[in-house]
Design an enzyme around this catalytic site. Sequence first.
Site: not given
Length: 334
Positions: A109-111, A129
Amino acid sequence: MDTPRRVLIVAYDGAQILDIACPSGALEIANGYGARPPCTVELGTLGRRAAHSSSGIVLGAERGLETVTGRLDTLIVVGGAGCEGAAADARLLEQVRRLARHSRRVASVCTGAYVLAAAGLLDHRRATTHWGWGERLAEHHPDVAVDVRPLYIRDGNVYTSAGVTSALDLTLSLIEDDHGPTLARTVARELVAPLHRSADQAQISTSLAAPPPEDGLVRDLVGHIAGHLAEDLGPAALAARAGVSPRHLTRLFRAHLGTTPARAVRVARTEAAARLVRSSGLSLAAIARRCGFGSAETLRQAFLDHYGVTGDRLRRMPDMPPARPAPAQQTPGA
């Protein structure tokens, strides 16, 4: 009894709490609406230490990563302000690599993509990302094909998602993969979220764009169509649900959606099927059944009409093709 799907969410100090809440909350709701097999979701950290989230909320871990054994269905690594520190932690990376080898699929998730990349799990893969971190990820990991445009990307059994709330889009996609579009739509409605966005497709089908709020009848039917694709959605069934005649139903759809009930249903089914073709390994026959088509051949023709390509071609294309313009509606007497 169905064996539960084991989902392990990996956290660390500085993790973003929404990255944890979006997937865990969506999967919990899916269980409540009858997901079979259900999921068991656990939060894991090194040494089972509490994780101090970036917002200051302290999260108690249920599992120490070192103690997790056996097969996992899904391994999810979250992002947050602490992602670079996590990506530099050799012990964490060792556990992520070990757990990934025993997981049906791996997601970030994300970073959290920084952690997967540092563990070598994104080498020679396409990944995404948060848009603000993509350039740095590409600089640090040149073997990763970073693309910050999509909401999420699937490359083999590895999934990466964009910033924060795109975790919900990714999780809804995983629910759709495992249990079909009806349950995914049900979970989205329970979360008061938009009908869920696919990785490379508009958030809501243009033919089912939300009608004016005051027209509750059409709004109810739009939601019913989206959540019951495999059921009888013929004009007679929809009219009976709305308590109007089929002719009046057609007038309502033309006035508020610019199309007929039959075409709205066909487009909704076709676009849901396209998402499954591009995000899952299901056969066209299985996707046809899930989305309310009578056969794989009927679905193939729907793809040709809507996108101008076959399902096999759609699966191989790097990006979702645009939908063809709807045929002009004939006026009476034309």
